[in-house]
Design an enzyme around this catalytic site. Sequence first.
Site, PDB file in Angstrom:
ATOM      1  N   SER A  50       0.844  -1.198   0.000  1.00 14.33           N
ATOM      2  CA  SER A  50       0.000   0.000   0.000  1.00 14.33           C
ATOM      3  C   SER A  50       0.878   1.246   0.000  1.00 14.33           C
ATOM      4  CB  SER A  50      -0.920   0.006   1.212  1.00 14.33           C
ATOM      5  OG  SER A  50      -0.194   0.398   2.351  1.00 14.33           O
ATOM      6  N   LYS A  51       0.212   2.376  -0.127  1.00  9.30           N
ATOM      7  CA  LYS A  51       0.954   3.638  -0.267  1.00  9.30           C
ATOM      8  C   LYS A  51       1.891   3.906   0.900  1.00  9.30           C
ATOM      9  CE  LYS A  51      -1.932   6.118  -3.473  1.00  9.30           C
ATOM     10  NZ  LYS A  51      -3.303   6.570  -3.471  1.00  9.30           N
ATOM     11  N   ARG A  52       1.570   3.333   2.072  1.00 11.55           N
ATOM     12  CA  ARG A  52       2.471   3.624   3.198  1.00 11.55           C
ATOM     13  C   ARG A  52       3.837   2.955   3.003  1.00 11.55           C
ATOM     14  NH1 ARG A  52       2.280  -0.705   7.026  1.00 11.55           N
ATOM     15  NH2 ARG A  52       0.706  -2.147   6.244  1.00 11.55           N
ATOM     16  N   HIS A  53       3.929   1.987   2.090  1.00 11.53           N
ATOM     17  CA  HIS A  53       5.224   1.355   1.814  1.00 11.53           C
ATOM     18  C   HIS A  53       6.033   2.134   0.778  1.00 11.53           C
ATOM     19  CE1 HIS A  53       2.630  -2.121   3.101  1.00 11.53           C
ATOM     20  NE2 HIS A  53       3.641  -2.204   3.937  1.00 11.53           N
ATOM     21  N   GLY A  54       5.344   2.924  -0.020  1.00 12.75           N
ATOM     22  CA  GLY A  54       6.003   3.657  -1.105  1.00 12.75           C
ATOM     23  C   GLY A  54       5.012   3.790  -2.245  1.00 12.75           C
TER      24      GLY A  54
END
Length: 481
Positions: free
Chosen positions: A254-258
């Site tokens: 997800s976006k929190r990973h990149g």
Amino acid sequence: MSDEKVRVRIAPSPSGNLHIGTARTALFNFLFAKKMGGEYVLRIEDTDLDRSSEEYKQNIFDSLKALGLNWDEGPDVGGNYGPYKQSERFDIYPKYAQMLIDKGYAYECFCSNEDLDKEHEIAKENKVPYKYSRKCLNLTEAEKAELKAKGIKPSIRFKVDYKELIFNDLVKGELKFDTSLIGDFAIMKSNGTPTYNFAVVVDDMLMNITHVIRGEDHISNTPKQILIYEALGAKVPKFGHLGMILAPDRSKLSKRHGATAVSDFIKEGYLTDALLNFVALLGWAPSDGVEIKDVDAIAADFRINELSSSNSIFEYEKLNWMNGQYIKKMDISALTDLALPFLNMYDTNKYTRKQLEHIIEITREPITLLKDLVFDTQYFFETPNYDEVKELLNSELSKDVLEKFRQDIENYNLDDYEDIHNKLADFRTYFKEQKGYKPKETMWAVRAALTGRTKGADMAAIIQLLPKEEIINRLNIVKAL
Ligand code: GLU
């Protein structure tokens, strides 16, 4: 294998920018079509009109094109099996739903959302998996007419006949499903639009799709889809379900990973060739162990039954490394074209195109992302801020070194790299012999004065590239620090 022409498709829903996982699915379909001399179709699955947008559709087109995954048939290029946008096919689905009703494979359901919510609640209380109660299965014609007269619009449900369903997945091998666990599911909504499972089957059938290659998040849909094919009397395509792509912490990417959207990766300065090469490795492994390969080499080595059925980890670190490898070997003119938009905060007009290429050439070695060039080329465009090297520049050694450099620079032939390189070598030797300064200390002083940093690109090349008046300007600033 039959001599039927291979036809595969990628069927994204335009409810978000093209996800890197969808790009991988597209790539494997593209590679399979390429390998088999088949056709690769783009279909836009926009039946959910509230969640679909033109902007996302455009992003999907642009991202697939940027990756070079161009389709043989699709909404923009047309083809013999159009339209290729589900929202333009709404008149097709009711006919097939009616056909299933007529054959006894489907029935109208008048249950309201509230009725269904209640059923869900009861199942939850009883701790049993939910299955539709079949309340509307045996309504008489008179009862249906009465409900319709009240203005209630029915949905259409597929009647699941209980049996064990077995299919041979191209990636996962033999899979068995007990269809008694599947309740009668909706194929048409009460607003007259098809559900995903129905639209996808009708379209794949009418578009003569022979192989459905997609993520394993769709595996629970496959038994339902096979039942629909069988009921329609259509040939069931071969299915291949790819393992999922997980984040390094093994959770859903997800976006929190990149970045997760192809367009975001491109914005950060990933090269599309590197991205494509990297996503190919999420499920496919080269037979010779050489991971860096262009798409033609991957296609030549691609075998669908060798794709990995297990999940792959999206290692951003590895992608960065791979991107760096591609940046190092890319044609310098092409790389400069891609790099310049990242440098738009600078007045790049100060330099000729050839000089800009030279700047990129000497700064590309350590970078992993094109956006790294913003920092790494800054001193070519802006006079440095000397805060970080003030102490270094105020040392006795630096003052000494720069005093002489200021005089010597007048004798440098600034158009001639060799001359600059040799004069810098003599300069270091002079200080070593005369003052015992270490060559690297001598060079630190020069570098700090001209770039505000203690490390960076080849010093002789920097001196060659910086305008002479800027060199003098910087030396004067440093003198007055
Ligand atoms: N529209 C579906 C998705 O975006 C496609 C599923 C399929 O390939 O059947 O996930």
